[in-house]
Motif scaffolding. Structure first.
Motif, short mmCIF file in Angstrom:
data_model
loop_
_atom_site.label_atom_id
_atom_site.label_comp_id
_atom_site.label_asym_id
_atom_site.label_seq_id
_atom_site.Cartn_x
_atom_site.Cartn_y
_atom_site.Cartn_z
N TYR A 78 0.80 -1.22 0.00
CA TYR A 78 0.00 0.00 0.00
C TYR A 78 0.84 1.28 0.00
N ALA A 79 2.09 1.18 -0.38
CA ALA A 79 2.96 2.36 -0.42
C ALA A 79 2.41 3.46 -1.33
N PRO A 80 1.81 3.14 -2.49
CA PRO A 80 1.25 4.22 -3.31
C PRO A 80 0.15 5.01 -2.59
N LEU A 81 -0.67 4.33 -1.80
CA LEU A 81 -1.70 5.03 -1.02
C LEU A 81 -1.05 5.94 0.02
N PHE A 82 -0.02 5.43 0.66
CA PHE A 82 0.69 6.24 1.65
C PHE A 82 1.32 7.46 0.98
N GLN A 83 1.91 7.26 -0.18
CA GLN A 83 2.53 8.37 -0.92
C GLN A 83 1.49 9.43 -1.27
N GLU A 84 0.32 8.98 -1.72
CA GLU A 84 -0.74 9.93 -2.06
C GLU A 84 -1.21 10.67 -0.81
N PHE A 85 -1.34 9.94 0.29
CA PHE A 85 -1.75 10.56 1.56
C PHE A 85 -0.78 11.65 1.97
N THR A 86 0.50 11.33 1.98
CA THR A 86 1.49 12.31 2.43
C THR A 86 1.62 13.49 1.47
N THR A 87 1.44 13.23 0.19
CA THR A 87 1.54 14.29 -0.81
C THR A 87 0.37 15.26 -0.72
N LYS A 88 -0.83 14.72 -0.49
CA LYS A 88 -2.03 15.55 -0.49
C LYS A 88 -2.44 16.04 0.89
N LEU A 89 -1.77 15.57 1.93
CA LEU A 89 -2.09 15.98 3.30
C LEU A 89 -1.78 17.46 3.48
N ASN A 90 -2.66 18.16 4.15
CA ASN A 90 -2.44 19.58 4.44
C ASN A 90 -1.07 19.76 5.09
N LYS A 91 -0.34 20.75 4.63
CA LYS A 91 1.03 20.99 5.12
C LYS A 91 1.09 21.38 6.58
N LYS A 92 -0.05 21.74 7.17
CA LYS A 92 -0.09 22.07 8.59
C LYS A 92 -0.05 20.80 9.46
N LEU A 93 -0.27 19.64 8.84
CA LEU A 93 -0.36 18.38 9.56
C LEU A 93 0.83 17.49 9.25
N SER A 94 1.30 16.77 10.26
CA SER A 94 2.35 15.78 10.02
C SER A 94 1.66 14.43 9.80
N PRO A 95 2.15 13.64 8.85
CA PRO A 95 1.50 12.34 8.57
C PRO A 95 1.39 11.45 9.80
N LYS A 96 2.47 11.29 10.55
CA LYS A 96 2.46 10.37 11.68
C LYS A 96 1.48 10.82 12.76
N GLU A 97 1.52 12.10 13.10
CA GLU A 97 0.63 12.62 14.13
C GLU A 97 -0.84 12.53 13.68
N THR A 98 -1.08 12.78 12.40
CA THR A 98 -2.44 12.72 11.86
C THR A 98 -2.97 11.29 11.87
N ILE A 99 -2.16 10.36 11.42
CA ILE A 99 -2.57 8.95 11.42
C ILE A 99 -2.86 8.49 12.84
N SER A 100 -1.99 8.83 13.76
CA SER A 100 -2.18 8.46 15.17
C SER A 100 -3.47 9.05 15.73
N ALA A 101 -3.73 10.31 15.43
CA ALA A 101 -4.95 10.98 15.92
C ALA A 101 -6.19 10.33 15.32
N CYS A 102 -6.14 9.99 14.05
CA CYS A 102 -7.28 9.33 13.41
C CYS A 102 -7.55 7.97 14.05
N LEU A 103 -6.51 7.24 14.34
CA LEU A 103 -6.68 5.94 14.99
C LEU A 103 -7.29 6.09 16.38
N LYS A 104 -6.82 7.07 17.14
CA LYS A 104 -7.36 7.30 18.49
C LYS A 104 -8.82 7.70 18.45
#
Length: 112
Positions: free
Chosen positions: A70-96
């Motif tokens: 699923y690396a292409p999905l991850f790449q798309e997520f990180t590319t399109k994620l708002n620059k105010k958000l960090s991928p790791k922190e956002t993923i963690s928050a969504c899981l919580k």
């Protein structure tokens, strides 16, 4: 009300917001807290949710086709994620907050 008074009110509201964020740090609403901490607008949150919906649909399609990479999905997520958000922190928050749990677990694996 003049501009100086307006500026003072906004600064006081921002200060109070920071204090409130500190008080509710241990909430189940981790993504909502992240939104507030990073000062995202309602439209920015809508864009994020739209991104997650699109990625989740693609994830479900790939899962049905027995994809395991699923690396292409991850790449798309990180590319399109708002620059105010960090991928790791956002993923963690969504899981919580139990948002897109299966998708976020797969995205998290790409960070490890």
């Amino acid at each position: 009300m003049n501009m100086e008074e307006m500026k003072a009110r906004v600064e006081r509201l921002e200060f109070h917001q920071r204090l409130l964020l500190g008080m509710i740090h241990h909430t189940e609403k981790a993504f909502d807290l992240l939104v507030i901490k990073n000062n995202l607008s309602e439209s920015e949150v809508k864009d994020f949710l739209d991104l997650c919906e699109a990625l989740n649909k693609e994830f479900e399609k790939q899962k049905a086709d027995h994809f395991v990479y699923y690396a292409p999905l991850f790449q798309e997520f990180t590319t399109k994620l708002n620059k105010k958000l960090s991928p790791k922190e956002t993923i963690s928050a969504c899981l919580k907050q139990n948002m897109y749990v299966e998708l976020m677990k797969k995205l998290l694996r790409n960070m490890e």
